[in-house]
Scaffold this active site. Structure first.
Site, PDB file in Angstrom:
ATOM      1  N   ARG A   1       0.844  -1.210   0.000  1.00  0.00           N
ATOM      2  CA  ARG A   1       0.000   0.000   0.000  1.00  0.00           C
ATOM      3  C   ARG A   1       0.880   1.261   0.000  1.00  0.00           C
ATOM      4  O   ARG A   1       0.487   2.309  -0.517  1.00  0.00           O
ATOM      5  CB  ARG A   1      -0.947  -0.004   1.202  1.00  0.00           C
ATOM      6  CG  ARG A   1      -1.995  -1.091   1.170  1.00  0.00           C
ATOM      7  CD  ARG A   1      -2.923  -0.982  -0.028  1.00  0.00           C
ATOM      8  NE  ARG A   1      -3.917   0.064   0.102  1.00  0.00           N
ATOM      9  CZ  ARG A   1      -4.566   0.613  -0.933  1.00  0.00           C
ATOM     10  NH1 ARG A   1      -4.317   0.218  -2.168  1.00  0.00           N
ATOM     11  NH2 ARG A   1      -5.457   1.565  -0.744  1.00  0.00           N
TER      12      ARG A   1
ATOM     13  N   LYS B   1     -15.387   7.520  17.221  1.00  0.00           N
ATOM     14  CA  LYS B   1     -15.268   8.899  16.739  1.00  0.00           C
ATOM     15  C   LYS B   1     -15.522   9.898  17.873  1.00  0.00           C
ATOM     16  O   LYS B   1     -15.085  11.054  17.794  1.00  0.00           O
ATOM     17  CB  LYS B   1     -16.201   9.125  15.550  1.00  0.00           C
ATOM     18  CG  LYS B   1     -15.727   8.369  14.307  1.00  0.00           C
ATOM     19  CD  LYS B   1     -14.388   8.898  13.797  1.00  0.00           C
ATOM     20  CE  LYS B   1     -13.626   7.937  12.962  1.00  0.00           C
ATOM     21  NZ  LYS B   1     -12.338   8.460  12.465  1.00  0.00           N
TER      22      LYS B   1
ATOM     23  N   THR C   1     -15.911   8.151  -0.639  1.00  0.00           N
ATOM     24  CA  THR C   1     -14.630   7.429  -0.616  1.00  0.00           C
ATOM     25  C   THR C   1     -14.967   5.942  -0.489  1.00  0.00           C
ATOM     26  O   THR C   1     -16.135   5.568  -0.447  1.00  0.00           O
ATOM     27  CB  THR C   1     -13.816   7.851   0.609  1.00  0.00           C
ATOM     28  OG1 THR C   1     -14.605   7.546   1.771  1.00  0.00           O
ATOM     29  CG2 THR C   1     -13.487   9.333   0.596  1.00  0.00           C
TER      30      THR C   1
ATOM     31  N   ASP D   1       0.770  -1.114  10.245  1.00  0.00           N
ATOM     32  CA  ASP D   1      -0.643  -1.436  10.456  1.00  0.00           C
ATOM     33  C   ASP D   1      -1.092  -0.836  11.790  1.00  0.00           C
ATOM     34  O   ASP D   1      -0.616  -1.230  12.861  1.00  0.00           O
ATOM     35  CB  ASP D   1      -0.794  -2.966  10.469  1.00  0.00           C
ATOM     36  CG  ASP D   1      -2.236  -3.389  10.579  1.00  0.00           C
ATOM     37  OD1 ASP D   1      -3.079  -2.575  11.027  1.00  0.00           O
ATOM     38  OD2 ASP D   1      -2.526  -4.544  10.227  1.00  0.00           O
TER      39      ASP D   1
ATOM     40  N   TYR E   1     -18.313   2.240  15.735  1.00  0.00           N
ATOM     41  CA  TYR E   1     -17.647   3.319  14.999  1.00  0.00           C
ATOM     42  C   TYR E   1     -17.967   4.669  15.653  1.00  0.00           C
ATOM     43  O   TYR E   1     -17.067   5.492  15.859  1.00  0.00           O
ATOM     44  CB  TYR E   1     -18.136   3.296  13.543  1.00  0.00           C
ATOM     45  CG  TYR E   1     -17.600   4.429  12.705  1.00  0.00           C
ATOM     46  CD1 TYR E   1     -16.315   4.378  12.165  1.00  0.00           C
ATOM     47  CD2 TYR E   1     -18.381   5.556  12.436  1.00  0.00           C
ATOM     48  CE1 TYR E   1     -15.827   5.425  11.384  1.00  0.00           C
ATOM     49  CE2 TYR E   1     -17.902   6.599  11.651  1.00  0.00           C
ATOM     50  CZ  TYR E   1     -16.624   6.520  11.137  1.00  0.00           C
ATOM     51  OH  TYR E   1     -16.141   7.559  10.371  1.00  0.00           O
TER      52      TYR E   1
ATOM     53  N   ASN F   1      -5.780  10.706  10.204  1.00  0.00           N
ATOM     54  CA  ASN F   1      -6.862  10.484   9.238  1.00  0.00           C
ATOM     55  C   ASN F   1      -7.305   9.026   9.134  1.00  0.00           C
ATOM     56  O   ASN F   1      -8.485   8.762   8.894  1.00  0.00           O
ATOM     57  CB  ASN F   1      -6.389  10.995   7.867  1.00  0.00           C
ATOM     58  CG  ASN F   1      -7.238  10.482   6.743  1.00  0.00           C
ATOM     59  OD1 ASN F   1      -8.297  11.036   6.441  1.00  0.00           O
ATOM     60  ND2 ASN F   1      -6.815   9.380   6.103  1.00  0.00           N
TER      61      ASN F   1
ATOM     62  N   VAL G   1     -18.882  11.603   2.553  1.00  0.00           N
ATOM     63  CA  VAL G   1     -18.321  11.832   1.220  1.00  0.00           C
ATOM     64  C   VAL G   1     -17.971  10.512   0.519  1.00  0.00           C
ATOM     65  O   VAL G   1     -17.707   9.498   1.172  1.00  0.00           O
ATOM     66  CB  VAL G   1     -17.070  12.745   1.304  1.00  0.00           C
ATOM     67  CG1 VAL G   1     -17.469  14.165   1.681  1.00  0.00           C
ATOM     68  CG2 VAL G   1     -16.031  12.206   2.272  1.00  0.00           C
TER      69      VAL G   1
HETATM   70  N1  LIG Z   1     -15.970   9.070   4.027  1.00  0.00           N
HETATM   71  C1  LIG Z   1     -16.833   9.552   4.893  1.00  0.00           C
HETATM   72  O1  LIG Z   1     -18.015   9.747   4.570  1.00  0.00           O
HETATM   73  C2  LIG Z   1     -16.394   9.916   6.299  1.00  0.00           C
HETATM   74  C3  LIG Z   1     -17.348  10.524   7.141  1.00  0.00           C
HETATM   75  C4  LIG Z   1     -16.965  10.890   8.427  1.00  0.00           C
HETATM   76  C5  LIG Z   1     -15.672  10.652   8.847  1.00  0.00           C
HETATM   77  N2  LIG Z   1     -14.771  10.045   8.023  1.00  0.00           N
HETATM   78  C6  LIG Z   1     -13.417   9.795   8.537  1.00  0.00           C
HETATM   79  O2  LIG Z   1     -12.456  10.299   7.634  1.00  0.00           O
HETATM   80  C7  LIG Z   1     -11.259   9.508   7.701  1.00  0.00           C
HETATM   81  C8  LIG Z   1     -10.848   9.089   6.301  1.00  0.00           C
HETATM   82  O3  LIG Z   1     -11.897   8.295   5.785  1.00  0.00           O
HETATM   83  P1  LIG Z   1     -12.036   7.933   4.227  1.00  0.00           P
HETATM   84  O4  LIG Z   1     -13.445   8.198   3.874  1.00  0.00           O
HETATM   85  O5  LIG Z   1     -10.932   8.551   3.458  1.00  0.00           O
HETATM   86  O6  LIG Z   1     -11.850   6.351   4.319  1.00  0.00           O
HETATM   87  P2  LIG Z   1     -11.089   5.338   3.328  1.00  0.00           P
HETATM   88  O7  LIG Z   1     -11.246   5.783   1.939  1.00  0.00           O
HETATM   89  O8  LIG Z   1     -11.579   3.984   3.727  1.00  0.00           O
HETATM   90  O9  LIG Z   1      -9.569   5.526   3.736  1.00  0.00           O
HETATM   91  C9  LIG Z   1      -9.114   5.171   5.018  1.00  0.00           C
HETATM   92  C10 LIG Z   1      -7.614   5.118   5.013  1.00  0.00           C
HETATM   93  O10 LIG Z   1      -7.193   4.559   6.283  1.00  0.00           O
HETATM   94  C11 LIG Z   1      -6.304   3.497   6.012  1.00  0.00           C
HETATM   95  N3  LIG Z   1      -6.340   2.452   7.053  1.00  0.00           N
HETATM   96  C12 LIG Z   1      -7.415   1.749   7.470  1.00  0.00           C
HETATM   97  N4  LIG Z   1      -7.047   0.828   8.378  1.00  0.00           N
HETATM   98  C13 LIG Z   1      -5.704   0.952   8.521  1.00  0.00           C
HETATM   99  C14 LIG Z   1      -4.745   0.267   9.294  1.00  0.00           C
HETATM  100  N5  LIG Z   1      -5.073  -0.769  10.093  1.00  0.00           N
HETATM  101  N6  LIG Z   1      -3.458   0.643   9.230  1.00  0.00           N
HETATM  102  C15 LIG Z   1      -3.101   1.670   8.418  1.00  0.00           C
HETATM  103  N7  LIG Z   1      -3.965   2.356   7.637  1.00  0.00           N
HETATM  104  C16 LIG Z   1      -5.255   1.990   7.690  1.00  0.00           C
HETATM  105  C17 LIG Z   1      -6.782   2.907   4.690  1.00  0.00           C
HETATM  106  O11 LIG Z   1      -5.795   2.090   4.130  1.00  0.00           O
HETATM  107  P3  LIG Z   1      -6.170   1.104   2.902  1.00  0.00           P
HETATM  108  O12 LIG Z   1      -6.450   2.002   1.742  1.00  0.00           O
HETATM  109  O13 LIG Z   1      -4.969   0.252   2.722  1.00  0.00           O
HETATM  110  O14 LIG Z   1      -7.386   0.338   3.337  1.00  0.00           O
HETATM  111  C18 LIG Z   1      -7.065   4.194   3.930  1.00  0.00           C
HETATM  112  O15 LIG Z   1      -5.882   4.744   3.393  1.00  0.00           O
HETATM  113  C19 LIG Z   1     -11.577   8.333   8.624  1.00  0.00           C
HETATM  114  O16 LIG Z   1     -11.039   8.584   9.900  1.00  0.00           O
HETATM  115  C20 LIG Z   1     -13.083   8.326   8.678  1.00  0.00           C
HETATM  116  O17 LIG Z   1     -13.578   7.774   9.884  1.00  0.00           O
HETATM  117  C21 LIG Z   1     -15.113   9.684   6.752  1.00  0.00           C
END
Ligand SMILES: NC(=O)c1ccc[n+]([C@@H]2O[C@H](COP(=O)([O-])OP(=O)(O)OC[C@H]3O[C@@H](n4cnc5c(N)ncnc54)[C@H](OP(=O)(O)O)[C@@H]3O)[C@@H](O)[C@H]2O)c1
Length: 244
Positions: free
Chosen positions: A37, A144, A173, A55, A140, A81, A171
């Protein structure tokens, strides 16, 4: 120009924040869960200075992420993040709650800390009695709320640091899903703004933002007795005391 570390920057909001900061000429250090990754992250953000692998669901690997970050030198900002949503409770607790605690304690104190929370924290409970169970019942939303409690505790205990939390909105993702209704660009801009902007409104601490606007948050995050109990449980779980 600032030097910024972003956890979980192989994908999603972390990757987009990293790209945006690198494009603005900032020095960006990426982080990914493993070397595969990490290679992917570097391909996606070629302007980044370095990628750290580790990890965050594993306490020892998370400690190593902090040691590697310190070996690279001082950061101006760290964006906590990385996060997981539909995962077993133990992983949610590890990645969303414990990893930001470990990294906050062990990475040489930057000037700015940004913690990714979520509007879902409003339904969260501290649930501290479930913390060190083999089979924790942590949701979850709970995690948070935890990260917001951590942010508010850091803001209270470290007056020399700007520590703030962000709800990026729902959003599209990997986590949010394709149908997520909120604006993807606005989903990472608040974090990058808090990390590097000279605006007075970005140089504040102990606030919770949504799209650069301050929002009210769950009052339990500001409860200092709960915060101290939370820090003490994190210390018991990791053997890392919070640096006062
Ligand atoms: N998207 C939303 O709607 C939303 C809403 C509210 C809050 N958030 C928060 O925003 C942040 C980013 O979310 P996102 O939407 O960008 O999510 P995402 O697309 O799933 O990305 C999460 C990132 O965290 C990494 N990750 C997960 N588990 C890990 C581990 N054990 N060790 C190292 N890295 C790890 C993932 O790696 P991999 O790519 O290898 O899996 C990925 O790069 C999160 O904290 C989430 O809770 C998101």
């Amino acid at each position: 120009m600032a030097r910024v570390l972003i956890t979980g920057s192989a994908d999603g909001l972390g990757q987009l924040a990293a790209k945006s900061l690198a494009d603005q000429g900032h020095q960006v250090v990426l982080h990914a869960r493993n070397s595969e990754r990490a290679r992917y992250a570097k391909q996606k953000v070629p302007g980044a200075e370095h990628v750290i692998s580790g990890d965050l669901s594993d306490i020892d690997e998370t400690k190593n992420v902090a040691y590697e970050a310190n070996a690279l030198g001082q950061f101006d900002a760290v964006i906590h993040n990385a996060g997981v949503y539909q995962s077993p409770a133990k992983e949610i607790l590890g990645v969303n709650t414990i990893a930001p605690y470990i990294l906050s304690c062990l990475i040489q104190k930057p000037r700015r800390l940004i913690y990714l929370s979520s509007s879902m924290h409003l339904q969260g409970r501290p649930n501290l009695e479930n913390f060190d169970k083999d089979m924790p019942r942590i949701s979850y939303s709970d995690s948070k709320l935890h990260v917001l409690m951590l942010c508010m505790a850091v803001a209270r205990k470290w007056p020399d640091v700007y520590a703030n939390a962000v709800d990026p909105g729902w959003v599209p993702t990997k986590m949010g899903g394709q149908g997520a209704p909120d604006d993807l660009q606005k989903g990472y801009e608040t974090q990058t703004w808090l990390a590097v902007s000279n605006d007075r409104s970005a140089q504040v601490s102990g606030r919770y933002f949504y799209h650069r606007t301050e929002r009210r948050y769950n009052l339990r995050a500001g409860d200092v007795v709960l915060q101290d109990r939370f820090l003490s449980l994190c210390k018991d779980l990791t053997s890392i005391p919070f640096p006062e």
